[in-house]
Each structure stands twice: as structure tokens, then as C-alpha cells.
Design an enzyme around this catalytic site. Structure first.
Site, short mmCIF file in Angstrom:
data_model
loop_
_atom_site.label_atom_id
_atom_site.label_comp_id
_atom_site.label_asym_id
_atom_site.label_seq_id
_atom_site.Cartn_x
_atom_site.Cartn_y
_atom_site.Cartn_z
N LYS A 6 0.88 -1.13 0.03
CA LYS A 6 -0.05 -0.03 0.10
C LYS A 6 0.77 1.52 -0.06
CE LYS A 6 -2.18 0.25 4.00
NZ LYS A 6 -1.54 1.35 4.56
N ARG A 38 -8.74 3.04 10.22
CA ARG A 38 -8.15 1.76 10.51
C ARG A 38 -9.27 1.01 11.13
NH1 ARG A 38 -2.35 2.25 9.75
NH2 ARG A 38 -1.21 0.27 10.00
N ARG A 45 11.22 -7.31 4.38
CA ARG A 45 11.28 -6.02 4.06
C ARG A 45 12.43 -5.19 4.96
NH1 ARG A 45 5.84 -2.81 4.26
NH2 ARG A 45 5.78 -3.38 6.61
N ARG A 83 12.08 -2.52 10.24
CA ARG A 83 11.31 -1.82 11.12
C ARG A 83 10.95 -2.79 12.59
NH1 ARG A 83 6.54 0.39 7.41
NH2 ARG A 83 5.23 -0.60 9.03
N ARG A 142 -0.03 -7.36 14.12
CA ARG A 142 -0.59 -6.22 13.42
C ARG A 142 -1.69 -6.84 12.37
NH1 ARG A 142 4.49 -4.27 10.38
NH2 ARG A 142 3.15 -2.74 9.27
P1 AMP Z 1 1.58 1.89 8.97
O1 AMP Z 1 2.82 2.34 8.46
O2 AMP Z 1 0.25 2.39 8.45
O3 AMP Z 1 1.62 0.21 8.89
O4 AMP Z 1 1.39 2.15 10.64
C1 AMP Z 1 2.46 1.66 11.49
C2 AMP Z 1 1.74 1.59 13.05
O5 AMP Z 1 1.25 3.01 13.32
C3 AMP Z 1 0.55 0.73 12.93
O6 AMP Z 1 1.10 -0.40 13.18
C4 AMP Z 1 0.07 1.30 14.26
O7 AMP Z 1 0.64 0.96 15.52
C5 AMP Z 1 0.17 2.79 13.96
N1 AMP Z 1 -0.87 3.49 13.33
C6 AMP Z 1 -0.77 4.12 11.99
N2 AMP Z 1 -2.12 4.40 11.65
C7 AMP Z 1 -3.17 4.23 12.67
C8 AMP Z 1 -4.42 4.29 12.73
N3 AMP Z 1 -5.17 4.77 11.86
N4 AMP Z 1 -5.15 3.83 13.93
C9 AMP Z 1 -4.05 3.24 14.70
N5 AMP Z 1 -2.83 2.82 14.71
C10 AMP Z 1 -2.33 3.36 13.43
#
Ligand code: AMP
Length: 252
Positions: free
Chosen positions: A40, A119, A158, A191, A202
Site C-alpha cells: 500500500k 483503520r 522488508r 522496522r 498487526r
Molecule cells: P503503517 O505504517 O500504516 O503500517 O502504521 C504503522 C503503525 O502505526 C501501526 O501498526 C499502528 O501502530 C500505528 N498506526 C498508524 N495508523 C494508525 C491508525 N489509523 N490507527 C491506529 N494505529 C495506527
């Protein structure tokens, strides 16, 4: 990230001015959905670069907050960073407050790509309110879809550059010298939320909290499902084929 948008308003808060974006002829306001590792973020970067739309990633906001010295972090941000490192979702209240502070970004004249927000259904309802307040409509919600085994393989391999943020994969897209960034020579990292324990958390969070969003947006005729297998350019073409068939949103 698009080369012609600084995203200063997104990263530093609503009052910081961005450099202007150069929009394409048709502006798109999109939400991107997809399990972790589905690609994404790569699609968001391509769409941003090619459409001139601003990539608004809540994950990027939390990763940027992690680089702040501890004394500059509010208690809410510290709690959010801890949740992120465990692979858990950050609380709805914290994420919604961050997006609300940046609601001016939703009027970006290049359009927007919400990447990682909403989310949960609670976040989606809050976003409906924020968009209504800004007088802005949604064109589509793109859901990138891939079998779970493929997702796990992608995330495990990754690696990211801590300097220039370039993303590699140990098998599918390795750097020229193993473990070293092609662009800036820094040592690549995994990461913390890509490590096996956090990945499982996740994926569970995605299945429980985010998958119901596809029903939420399908009921409103906004959902576009895009198979996320193959090369990034092929997935991009599939996305655009689907998007140009969507009606333009009514509110601007
Ligand atoms: P991502 O890069 O979008 O996978 O986000 C990394 C991490 O940030 C996620 O695993 C969550 O811990 C936090 N996070 C990002 N966006 C959200 C959201 N909309 N709601 C809750 N946690 C978020």
C-alpha cells in the site's frame, strides 16, 4: 513521497505551509486500505508522484514522532509510539486528534491519499465528520488484496534505509551490496513492527479492526478491490483502470 510536495503541513501540524503540489487534470481524494506488507505504501508513493495528490500516512506521522527527543513528546505521543512498537493499533482518540489537527490537508488542491487512516469503523465515522466540516468528498476507497502467506513473506524480507527511507526486500528487491542502501550507503534496518511477533499482532489487528471497513465503504458504493500481486507498475495500472471508472465525488 511525491517529489513536489513537502507534506510540511501533515508532519508539522495544520499551520505549517506546504510547498505547492502540481495536480493532475483530475484530482483524486482517496483512502487506501490493505493489510501490512501488501504494498500500500509503494502504491501511495506512485499515486502521489503521478497524480500530484498528497500522501497522508498516519504511520509516517508516528515514525516521525519516534525520532523526536523524549522531552518533546507529549504523553499521548509516547503511549502511541509504545503501541506502535508492539504492533498494536494506536488509540482511536489519539489518531483522530492528529488527523483533525491536520484537516486542512484534506483540502490539498492536488487531492489526497489517506494511507493507514481510517483503520477502524470509529475512525471512519470521525473522518466522515472531518470531511463534512471541510466540505470535501471522497472519490473511492481502494482496498489492496493479497493472500496472507504472500503478505507474511513480503513483510519478513522488508528492509528500510534509516537515512533516505528507501525500501528494499531481501529477495524481491535487494540492494546492490547486501544490507547497505544503494542511495546513501547507510546500513539497512528492519522496522521494529516488521519483526515476527509484532507482525502477527498487526495482522490480527487488521483482520479484527480494519477489514470491517471494506463493508462500511462498499455499502456506500465507494469500495474498489485491487489484486495486489505482481510488479508495482502493474498494480498501479490496475488501480487507475478501476479509478477512472468511478464517478467524480459530488462535493469539492
Ligand atoms: P503503517 O505504517 O500504516 O503500517 O502504521 C504503522 C503503525 O502505526 C501501526 O501498526 C499502528 O501502530 C500505528 N498506526 C498508524 N495508523 C494508525 C491508525 N489509523 N490507527 C491506529 N494505529 C495506527
Amino acid at each position: 513521497m511525491s517529489s513536489d510536495t513537502s507534506r510540511a503541513t501533515w508532519f508539522k501540524g495544520g499551520t505549517e505551509p506546504c510547498r505547492p503540489v502540481s495536480p493532475s487534470t483530475r484530482r483524486f481524494n482517496l483512502i487506501l486500505l490493505g493489510a501490512p506488507g501488501v504494498g500500500k505504501g509503494t502504491q501511495a508513493a506512485l499515486l502521489s508522484e503521478r497524480l500530484g495528490a498528497c500522501q497522508l500516512s498516519t504511520g509516517d506521522l508516528f515514525r516521525a514522532a519516534r525520532t523526536l527527543p523524549a522531552c518533546d513528546r507529549t504523553p499521548a505521543v509516547t503511549t502511541a509510539i509504545e503501541a506502535m512498537q508492539r504492533g498494536e493499533l494506536v488509540s482511536d482518540d489519539t489518531v483522530i486528534a492528529l488527523v483533525r489537527e491536520r484537516s486542512v490537508c484534506l483540502r490539498c488542491h492536488g487531492g489526497f491519499l489517506l494511507d493507514g487512516f481510517p483503520r477502524t469503523v470509529a475512525q471512519a465515522r470521525a473522518l466522515d465528520d472531518i470531511l463534512a466540516g471541510e466540505g470535501v468528498g471522497l472519490d473511492a476507497v481502494v482496498s489492496y488484496e493479497l493472500p496472507i502467506e504472500d503478505v507474511v513473506r513480503r513483510i519478513g524480507g522488508r528492509r528500510v534505509c534509516p537515512g533516505c527511507k528507501a525500501v528494499y526486500h531481501v529477495e524481491a528487491q535487494p540492494p546492490v551490496v547486501a544490507g547497505i542502501c544503494n542511495g546513501c550507503g547507510q546500513v539497512l534496518e528492519q522496522r521494529s513492527d516488521d519483526r515476527p511477533g509484532a507482525v502477527r499482532v498487526r495482522m490480527e489487528a487488521y483482520a479484527r479492526s480494519t477489514m470491517p471497513l471494506t463493508d462500511y465503504y462498499a455499502a456506500r458504493g465507494l469500495l474498489v478491490r485491487v489484486p495486489a500481486d505482481g510488479e508495482p507498475d502493474a498494480i498501479y495500472d490496475r488501480t487507475m483502470d478501476a479509478l477512472v471508472r468511478m464517478p467524480v465525488s459530488v462535493r469539492r
